[in-house]
Design a protein around this motif. Structure first.
Motif, PDB file in Angstrom:
ATOM      1  N   LEU A 198     -11.893   7.056   2.360  1.00  0.00           N
ATOM      2  CA  LEU A 198     -10.656   6.278   2.190  1.00  0.00           C
ATOM      3  C   LEU A 198      -9.493   7.239   1.951  1.00  0.00           C
ATOM      4  O   LEU A 198      -8.948   7.318   0.851  1.00  0.00           O
ATOM      5  CB  LEU A 198     -10.790   5.308   1.011  1.00  0.00           C
ATOM      6  CG  LEU A 198     -11.887   4.244   1.109  1.00  0.00           C
ATOM      7  CD1 LEU A 198     -12.121   3.599  -0.249  1.00  0.00           C
ATOM      8  CD2 LEU A 198     -11.511   3.183   2.139  1.00  0.00           C
ATOM      9  N   PRO A 199      -9.115   8.009   2.957  1.00  0.00           N
ATOM     10  CA  PRO A 199      -8.124   9.073   2.743  1.00  0.00           C
ATOM     11  C   PRO A 199      -6.788   8.578   2.192  1.00  0.00           C
ATOM     12  O   PRO A 199      -6.129   9.284   1.435  1.00  0.00           O
ATOM     13  CB  PRO A 199      -7.953   9.690   4.137  1.00  0.00           C
ATOM     14  CG  PRO A 199      -8.460   8.657   5.095  1.00  0.00           C
ATOM     15  CD  PRO A 199      -9.533   7.925   4.355  1.00  0.00           C
ATOM     16  N   LEU A 200      -6.411   7.366   2.556  1.00  0.00           N
ATOM     17  CA  LEU A 200      -5.127   6.838   2.097  1.00  0.00           C
ATOM     18  C   LEU A 200      -5.105   6.623   0.586  1.00  0.00           C
ATOM     19  O   LEU A 200      -4.057   6.736  -0.054  1.00  0.00           O
ATOM     20  CB  LEU A 200      -4.835   5.521   2.822  1.00  0.00           C
ATOM     21  CG  LEU A 200      -3.416   4.972   2.715  1.00  0.00           C
ATOM     22  CD1 LEU A 200      -2.421   5.943   3.304  1.00  0.00           C
ATOM     23  CD2 LEU A 200      -3.333   3.627   3.424  1.00  0.00           C
ATOM     24  N   TYR A 201      -6.268   6.331   0.023  1.00  0.00           N
ATOM     25  CA  TYR A 201      -6.341   5.987  -1.401  1.00  0.00           C
ATOM     26  C   TYR A 201      -6.931   7.115  -2.241  1.00  0.00           C
ATOM     27  O   TYR A 201      -7.252   6.897  -3.407  1.00  0.00           O
ATOM     28  CB  TYR A 201      -7.194   4.725  -1.587  1.00  0.00           C
ATOM     29  CG  TYR A 201      -6.733   3.550  -0.772  1.00  0.00           C
ATOM     30  CD1 TYR A 201      -5.676   2.757  -1.211  1.00  0.00           C
ATOM     31  CD2 TYR A 201      -7.330   3.242   0.439  1.00  0.00           C
ATOM     32  CE1 TYR A 201      -5.246   1.681  -0.470  1.00  0.00           C
ATOM     33  CE2 TYR A 201      -6.899   2.167   1.187  1.00  0.00           C
ATOM     34  CZ  TYR A 201      -5.863   1.385   0.737  1.00  0.00           C
ATOM     35  OH  TYR A 201      -5.430   0.320   1.480  1.00  0.00           O
ATOM     36  N   ALA A 202      -7.082   8.303  -1.669  1.00  0.00           N
ATOM     37  CA  ALA A 202      -7.765   9.388  -2.374  1.00  0.00           C
ATOM     38  C   ALA A 202      -7.096   9.708  -3.700  1.00  0.00           C
ATOM     39  O   ALA A 202      -7.759   9.823  -4.744  1.00  0.00           O
ATOM     40  CB  ALA A 202      -7.821  10.628  -1.486  1.00  0.00           C
ATOM     41  N   MET A 203      -5.776   9.854  -3.686  1.00  0.00           N
ATOM     42  CA  MET A 203      -5.085  10.237  -4.913  1.00  0.00           C
ATOM     43  C   MET A 203      -5.063   9.093  -5.919  1.00  0.00           C
ATOM     44  O   MET A 203      -5.172   9.315  -7.136  1.00  0.00           O
ATOM     45  CB  MET A 203      -3.654  10.682  -4.588  1.00  0.00           C
ATOM     46  CG  MET A 203      -2.982  11.457  -5.710  1.00  0.00           C
ATOM     47  SD  MET A 203      -3.951  12.875  -6.229  1.00  0.00           S
ATOM     48  CE  MET A 203      -3.767  12.762  -7.996  1.00  0.00           C
ATOM     49  N   LEU A 204      -4.941   7.869  -5.436  1.00  0.00           N
ATOM     50  CA  LEU A 204      -4.970   6.725  -6.349  1.00  0.00           C
ATOM     51  C   LEU A 204      -6.330   6.609  -7.041  1.00  0.00           C
ATOM     52  O   LEU A 204      -6.397   6.330  -8.244  1.00  0.00           O
ATOM     53  CB  LEU A 204      -4.667   5.442  -5.585  1.00  0.00           C
ATOM     54  CG  LEU A 204      -3.203   5.180  -5.223  1.00  0.00           C
ATOM     55  CD1 LEU A 204      -3.091   3.909  -4.397  1.00  0.00           C
ATOM     56  CD2 LEU A 204      -2.349   5.070  -6.460  1.00  0.00           C
ATOM     57  N   ILE A 240       0.839  -1.205   0.000  1.00  0.00           N
ATOM     58  CA  ILE A 240       0.000   0.000   0.000  1.00  0.00           C
ATOM     59  C   ILE A 240       0.871   1.250   0.000  1.00  0.00           C
ATOM     60  O   ILE A 240       0.612   2.207  -0.740  1.00  0.00           O
ATOM     61  CB  ILE A 240      -0.941  -0.011   1.221  1.00  0.00           C
ATOM     62  CG1 ILE A 240      -1.988  -1.121   1.068  1.00  0.00           C
ATOM     63  CG2 ILE A 240      -1.626   1.343   1.392  1.00  0.00           C
ATOM     64  CD1 ILE A 240      -2.798  -1.361   2.323  1.00  0.00           C
ATOM     65  N   ALA A 241       1.910   1.271   0.828  1.00  0.00           N
ATOM     66  CA  ALA A 241       2.799   2.429   0.884  1.00  0.00           C
ATOM     67  C   ALA A 241       3.473   2.661  -0.466  1.00  0.00           C
ATOM     68  O   ALA A 241       3.631   3.808  -0.902  1.00  0.00           O
ATOM     69  CB  ALA A 241       3.853   2.225   1.978  1.00  0.00           C
ATOM     70  N   THR A 242       3.847   1.590  -1.142  1.00  0.00           N
ATOM     71  CA  THR A 242       4.482   1.718  -2.459  1.00  0.00           C
ATOM     72  C   THR A 242       3.512   2.293  -3.479  1.00  0.00           C
ATOM     73  O   THR A 242       3.865   3.208  -4.249  1.00  0.00           O
ATOM     74  CB  THR A 242       4.983   0.345  -2.936  1.00  0.00           C
ATOM     75  OG1 THR A 242       5.893  -0.192  -1.971  1.00  0.00           O
ATOM     76  CG2 THR A 242       5.689   0.457  -4.277  1.00  0.00           C
TER      77      THR A 242
END
Length: 384
Positions: free
Chosen positions: A165-171, A16-18
């Protein structure tokens, strides 16, 4: 005895971090390299070198220090490069990368240099960064007059995802932009170039004015907005990270890869938080393996970096500009908060912000330099 593999959460956290680190800002990196005059092959070399520096440097530091060291490329640094005055040659840009990397190595290796760097007011450095980021974020909304559907879709996906899903917003925003482009048939044929990872060394050209207006701000923004927050993330996870070896190690990874186009290898902050918490690995003493797994994923990305570069070069310029502006909104928010956080430096910081955001170029020196100059002069006058 057979060594046990790290648990599944360690692998998923590293993956996920990658994806967040690479997919969220690769469009900005490609835009910055092209703005500085890099060809398709040179841009591919730059991204390959960045991935290799992140992989090798992060794995070595994690293994040596037994803490999860997560490296990344400098997103604010890429924004600074994309805002640089037009007309620079690629060898001159590489010379600025090498100069900034050498400053970072000195900050980690020479105590006196490190103390001088630590005395730089964070409000001034953050204001310079905010001024550099502002035009990119404004361009996102200016594009609404040209392509309201694209901007409206990206903003809607981004806002909803930041809440859910803030972690995936840009994706998710990247996926939405790509899907709309494909549905419209706006994607161009892939430009010719390598498919697998390749490195192309450049003989650097050193220009004092470029080093002052680009290399020095690149060093400062990477130190203040990447390395220092990266150390804070490790401390918040319960570690006692040795600052000098980490700054020195990441600086050496940058210095080695800079001749191939790497604009900045540094400690990560957001992606580091994913890999350093208890959910990534229940055993804090073995959590360093997450950093090694993360490095392995970036090693795989280095193998396909040219293909990723060619894909983004095939996208319309409006899509790239919109994705870039969207990706920099969180960074702008953090920079503004830091800029206004200290009341004693607030006025000089505002002046720095305005000068850096003005796009001023004078005597061959860009607005980032003049923003810092105005801020330091104003701060010196107020303190007297």
């Amino acid at each position: 005895m057979i060594a046990r593999l790290p648990p599944i959460p360690a692998w998923s956290a590293a993956l996920i971090a990658t994806l967040v680190g690479f997919g969220g800002t690769i469009a900005l990196v490609v835009q910055a390299m092209r703005h500085l005059g890099a060809s398709t092959d040179q841009t591919a070399s730059a991204v390959t070198a960045l991935c290799l520096g992140i992989a090798v440097g992060g794995a070595a530091l994690s293994f040596r220090l037994r803490i999860p060291v997560v490296l990344a490329w400098s997103t604010p640094g890429a924004a600074l490069l994309a805002a640089a005055p037009a007309g620079l040659s690629w060898p001159v840009a590489v010379g600025a990368f090498l100069s900034a990397a050498a400053m970072m190595v000195a900050a980690g290796a020479i105590p006196a240099f490190a103390r001088a760097a630590e005395r730089i007011p964070t409000g001034i450095a953050a204001a310079m960064l905010a001024g550099v980021l502002l035009p990119f974020c404004l361009q996102l909304f200016r594009l609404a007059a040209v392509d309201p559907l694209l901007v409206g879709l990206l903003l809607a996906v981004f806002i909803v995802a930041r809440r859910r899903l803030p972690l995936y917003a840009m994706l998710l925003a990247l996926a939405a932009g790509m899907a709309l482009t494909l549905l419209r048939g706006d994607i161009s044929a892939l430009p010719p170039g390598d498919t697998l990872g390749s490195l192309s060394a450049i003989v650097p050209a050193f220009d004092v004015r470029v080093i002052l207006s680009l290399g020095l701000p690149l060093f400062l923004v990477t130190l203040v907005s990447q390395n220092l927050p990266g150390l804070a993330v490790l401390r918040s996870a319960g570690y006692e990270p040795p600052a000098r070896p980490l700054v020195l190690g990441s600086g050496l990874a940058w210095l080695v890869t800079a001749p191939f186009g790497a604009h900045g290898v540094n400690l990560a902050a957001i992606t580091a938080a994913i890999c350093t918490n208890a959910e990534a690995h229940p055993d804090r003493d073995k959590r360093w393996t997450v950093g090694v797994i993360y490095a392995g994923f970036y090693l795989l990305l280095a193998l396909i970096a040219p293909m990723a570069v060619r894909l983004f070069l095939a996208l319309p310029t409006n899509v790239i500009a919109a994705l870039t502006g969207l990706a920099l909104i969180p960074a702008l928010l953090g920079a503004v908060e830091t800029m206004l956080g200290d009341e004693t430096t607030r006025e000089p910081a505002i002046l720095t912000f305005l000068a850096a955001g003005s796009g001023l170029t004078l005597f061959g020196l860009g607005s980032a330099f003049w923003g810092l100059a105005v801020g330091f002069v104003a701060l010196a006058i107020l303190r007297r």
